[in-house]
Design a protein around this motif. Structure first.
Motif, mmCIF file in Angstrom:
data_model
loop_
_atom_site.group_PDB
_atom_site.id
_atom_site.type_symbol
_atom_site.label_atom_id
_atom_site.label_comp_id
_atom_site.label_asym_id
_atom_site.label_seq_id
_atom_site.Cartn_x
_atom_site.Cartn_y
_atom_site.Cartn_z
ATOM 1 N N GLY A 44 0.800 -1.213 0.000
ATOM 2 C CA GLY A 44 0.000 0.000 0.000
ATOM 3 C C GLY A 44 0.834 1.265 0.000
ATOM 4 O O GLY A 44 0.384 2.322 -0.484
ATOM 5 N N TYR A 45 2.049 1.184 0.523
ATOM 6 C CA TYR A 45 2.956 2.341 0.513
ATOM 7 C C TYR A 45 3.744 2.435 -0.789
ATOM 8 O O TYR A 45 4.576 3.336 -0.957
ATOM 9 C CB TYR A 45 3.960 2.248 1.675
ATOM 10 C CG TYR A 45 3.349 2.123 3.045
ATOM 11 C CD1 TYR A 45 2.106 2.677 3.353
ATOM 12 C CD2 TYR A 45 4.020 1.422 4.051
ATOM 13 C CE1 TYR A 45 1.563 2.540 4.631
ATOM 14 C CE2 TYR A 45 3.477 1.282 5.316
ATOM 15 C CZ TYR A 45 2.252 1.834 5.597
ATOM 16 O OH TYR A 45 1.725 1.690 6.865
ATOM 17 N N GLY A 46 3.530 1.497 -1.705
ATOM 18 C CA GLY A 46 4.259 1.495 -2.962
ATOM 19 C C GLY A 46 5.616 0.830 -2.886
ATOM 20 O O GLY A 46 6.485 1.085 -3.726
ATOM 21 N N ILE A 47 5.804 -0.031 -1.898
ATOM 22 C CA ILE A 47 7.078 -0.717 -1.700
ATOM 23 C C ILE A 47 7.025 -2.088 -2.369
ATOM 24 O O ILE A 47 6.027 -2.810 -2.278
ATOM 25 C CB ILE A 47 7.376 -0.856 -0.188
ATOM 26 C CG1 ILE A 47 7.564 0.537 0.442
ATOM 27 C CG2 ILE A 47 8.603 -1.729 0.058
ATOM 28 C CD1 ILE A 47 7.639 0.526 1.950
ATOM 29 N N GLU A 48 8.101 -2.450 -3.040
ATOM 30 C CA GLU A 48 8.209 -3.765 -3.687
ATOM 31 C C GLU A 48 8.311 -4.836 -2.603
ATOM 32 O O GLU A 48 9.149 -4.741 -1.697
ATOM 33 C CB GLU A 48 9.464 -3.765 -4.562
ATOM 34 C CG GLU A 48 9.800 -5.055 -5.252
ATOM 35 C CD GLU A 48 11.134 -4.966 -5.968
ATOM 36 O OE1 GLU A 48 11.915 -5.923 -5.868
ATOM 37 O OE2 GLU A 48 11.406 -3.921 -6.610
ATOM 38 N N VAL A 49 7.468 -5.860 -2.684
ATOM 39 C CA VAL A 49 7.372 -6.853 -1.616
ATOM 40 C C VAL A 49 7.717 -8.245 -2.136
ATOM 41 O O VAL A 49 7.297 -8.639 -3.224
ATOM 42 C CB VAL A 49 5.954 -6.851 -1.004
ATOM 43 C CG1 VAL A 49 5.786 -7.992 -0.001
ATOM 44 C CG2 VAL A 49 5.674 -5.515 -0.326
ATOM 45 N N HIS A 50 8.472 -8.969 -1.312
ATOM 46 C CA HIS A 50 8.840 -10.352 -1.617
ATOM 47 C C HIS A 50 8.460 -11.211 -0.414
ATOM 48 O O HIS A 50 8.710 -10.840 0.731
ATOM 49 C CB HIS A 50 10.332 -10.462 -1.908
ATOM 50 C CG HIS A 50 10.774 -9.596 -3.054
ATOM 51 N ND1 HIS A 50 10.906 -10.078 -4.335
ATOM 52 C CD2 HIS A 50 11.097 -8.268 -3.106
ATOM 53 C CE1 HIS A 50 11.287 -9.089 -5.134
ATOM 54 N NE2 HIS A 50 11.411 -7.986 -4.410
ATOM 55 N N ARG A 51 7.881 -12.391 -0.696
ATOM 56 C CA ARG A 51 7.358 -13.247 0.366
ATOM 57 C C ARG A 51 8.116 -14.562 0.420
ATOM 58 O O ARG A 51 8.778 -14.972 -0.517
ATOM 59 C CB ARG A 51 5.873 -13.556 0.092
ATOM 60 C CG ARG A 51 4.956 -12.349 -0.124
ATOM 61 C CD ARG A 51 4.749 -11.562 1.142
ATOM 62 N NE ARG A 51 4.218 -12.406 2.188
ATOM 63 C CZ ARG A 51 2.912 -12.684 2.344
ATOM 64 N NH1 ARG A 51 2.044 -12.160 1.517
ATOM 65 N NH2 ARG A 51 2.515 -13.464 3.336
ATOM 66 N N GLY A 52 7.991 -15.231 1.564
ATOM 67 C CA GLY A 52 8.388 -16.624 1.672
ATOM 68 C C GLY A 52 9.832 -16.895 2.044
ATOM 69 O O GLY A 52 10.224 -18.062 2.122
ATOM 70 N N LEU A 53 10.645 -15.874 2.286
ATOM 71 C CA LEU A 53 12.027 -16.150 2.682
ATOM 72 C C LEU A 53 12.046 -16.675 4.114
ATOM 73 O O LEU A 53 11.456 -16.079 5.018
ATOM 74 C CB LEU A 53 12.893 -14.888 2.584
ATOM 75 C CG LEU A 53 13.441 -14.614 1.180
ATOM 76 C CD1 LEU A 53 12.429 -13.817 0.383
ATOM 77 C CD2 LEU A 53 14.768 -13.885 1.263
ATOM 78 N N GLY A 54 12.712 -17.811 4.320
ATOM 79 C CA GLY A 54 12.718 -18.410 5.640
ATOM 80 C C GLY A 54 11.347 -18.900 6.056
ATOM 81 O O GLY A 54 11.059 -18.976 7.242
ATOM 82 N N GLY A 55 10.489 -19.189 5.100
ATOM 83 C CA GLY A 55 9.153 -19.653 5.406
ATOM 84 C C GLY A 55 8.137 -18.531 5.350
ATOM 85 O O GLY A 55 7.469 -18.322 4.335
ATOM 86 N N THR A 56 8.047 -17.768 6.429
ATOM 87 C CA THR A 56 7.046 -16.704 6.516
ATOM 88 C C THR A 56 7.664 -15.305 6.503
ATOM 89 O O THR A 56 6.994 -14.326 6.826
ATOM 90 C CB THR A 56 6.208 -16.869 7.797
ATOM 91 O OG1 THR A 56 7.083 -17.096 8.909
ATOM 92 C CG2 THR A 56 5.247 -18.043 7.666
ATOM 93 N N GLY A 57 8.932 -15.194 6.137
ATOM 94 C CA GLY A 57 9.582 -13.888 6.109
ATOM 95 C C GLY A 57 9.088 -13.005 4.977
ATOM 96 O O GLY A 57 8.606 -13.484 3.947
ATOM 97 N N VAL A 58 9.206 -11.708 5.192
ATOM 98 C CA VAL A 58 8.810 -10.708 4.203
ATOM 99 C C VAL A 58 9.978 -9.745 4.008
ATOM 100 O O VAL A 58 10.618 -9.325 4.981
ATOM 101 C CB VAL A 58 7.572 -9.914 4.671
ATOM 102 C CG1 VAL A 58 7.209 -8.824 3.659
ATOM 103 C CG2 VAL A 58 6.393 -10.839 4.897
ATOM 104 N N VAL A 59 10.256 -9.388 2.763
ATOM 105 C CA VAL A 59 11.282 -8.394 2.452
ATOM 106 C C VAL A 59 10.656 -7.311 1.589
ATOM 107 O O VAL A 59 10.006 -7.602 0.580
ATOM 108 C CB VAL A 59 12.485 -9.021 1.713
ATOM 109 C CG1 VAL A 59 13.494 -7.940 1.314
ATOM 110 C CG2 VAL A 59 13.157 -10.073 2.593
#
Length: 386
Positions: A44-59
């Motif tokens: 929502g803030y316009g940030i590029e999001v990546h999911r699933g690192l380390g299972g439930t991690g978010v970057v």
């Protein structure tokens, strides 16, 4: 407008977020709802999001007004603890046996606040990388993210993390160059005896007697085996045995931690646990199995980044509210593994004094959310200009 003042304009929204996370705690590698919530906010803030690192991690990845090649990482934790909450807060845990008793709900909120500020202002060059890590509480979330290619996929020049300090003083930041948090080995010790009627102990081998003797003997490791000028803490935190009043059980189980800053002391402690177990097994006619696991490394702040953390905190909070060479703590933190991979620094931010970390009555101090968010955001602004 200072970052603190700007973030305070939406502090109510951040507080509501923290209360929402607090009411819905999830323990390590189960942080599905929390990671979904964080990812939606970042997007929502316009940030590029990546999911699933380390299972439930978010970057989250956010580029500044120009790309000078500098990349700064900021990390917060997502997980709660397996503790039954003992507060009567309106936003107390709704999940039996789980609560945010360490403030990770607040740390996640502070990093979300910093991400929002940076996305709105873009008053930095280079790239900000927001790391929301699962499973910090002894389950190896940092190592899991690193194994999944955290720093290969999202390389950073340096990385920072912040933890609340419920012992206060309110608004004071503490950091230091060098070791700031101890290494921790977790141990499980299984004593196999021979069950018998409680009225006829001579027919059995009582594993409770063996386990308690071992528990007492292990306390001599610190007083008689470790170098007295080097820190070592041996804590037995669990003893499990038996299920009836009139039965000597077949087995007993001990568990706990060894915390050290020095590698030699760490080796001595592990060696002595095994030697004591072998000796007592022979003395009592029992069998003892010892498992010792490296769970946390020493968190060793990089000198340049620790100085940068203190400098930013001094700018925001004033020199009187910064301790740049604080006393190390015997607690442990798996941010250590991230700092082993890239330069970085960890700091403590004092809240209003209250119940301590991992206490069933603990409650994160919402008043430090704008302070922590501003500190993290300012690190990006200052260090991308370096």
């Amino acid at each position: 407008m200072s970052p603190i003042d700007r973030i305070r304009t939406y502090a109510g929204e951040l507080t509501a977020l923290r209360h929402d996370i607090h009411a819905h705690p999830e323990i390590g590698f189960e942080e599905v709802r929390t990671s979904n919530l964080v990812a939606e906010l970042l997007q929502g803030y316009g940030i590029e999001v990546h999911r699933g690192l380390g299972g439930t991690g978010v970057v989250g990845v956010l580029k500044g007004r120009s790309d000078n090649g500098r990349r700064i990482g900021l990390r917060a934790e997502l997980d709660a603890l397996p503790i039954e909450e003992a507060t009567n807060l309106p936003y107390r845990s709704t999940v039996p046996g789980k609560m945010h008793a360490c403030g990770h709900d607040g740390h996640t909120t502070m990093l979300v606040g910093a991400a929002r500020y940076l996305a709105e202002t873009r008053a930095f060059d280079g790239t900000a990388v927001f790391v929301f890590q699962p499973a910090e509480e002894g389950l190896g979330g940092a190592r899991a993210m690193i194994r999944d290619g955290l720093f290969e996929r999202f390389p950073v020049d340096e990385i920072y993390a912040l933890h609340n300090a419920p012992n206060g003083p309110h608004g004071r930041l503490k950091t230091r160059p060098g070791p700031i948090m101890a290494a921790a080995d977790f141990f499980d010790i299984r004593v196999q005896g021979r069950g018998a009627h409680a009225a006829e102990p001579q027919r059995g081998v009582d594993p409770i007697v063996v386990a308690t003797a071992l528990a007492q003997a292990m306390q001599s490791i610190v007083s008689r085996n470790a170098d007295p000028l080097k820190s070592c803490v041996v804590s037995i935190t669990q003893i499990h045995a038996g299920a009836a009043y009139n039965v000597i059980p077949e087995s007993a189980h001990l568990a706990g931690t060894v915390r050290t800053f020095d590698g030699d002391v760490r080796e001595v402690a592990a060696l002595r646990i095994r030697e004591l177990a072998r000796g007592l097994a022979a003395a009592y006619g029992a069998e003892i199995e010892v498992e010792i696991r490296d769970v946390f490394s020493v968190l060793d702040n990089s000198a340049e980044q620790a100085a940068a953390a203190a400098e930013v905190a001094t700018e925001l909070f004033g020199a009187e509210n910064v301790e740049a060479d604080c006393v190390p703590r015997m607690g442990s933190e798996d941010f250590a593994d991230m700092v082993m991979a890239v330069p970085g620094a960890y700091a403590w931010l004092g809240g209003t004094p209250g119940p301590g970390l991992h206490n069933a009555s603990f409650n994160f101090d919402d008043s430090i959310i704008p302070l922590g968010s501003a500190y993290l955001a300012r690190l990006v602004e200052r260090r991308t200009a370096a």
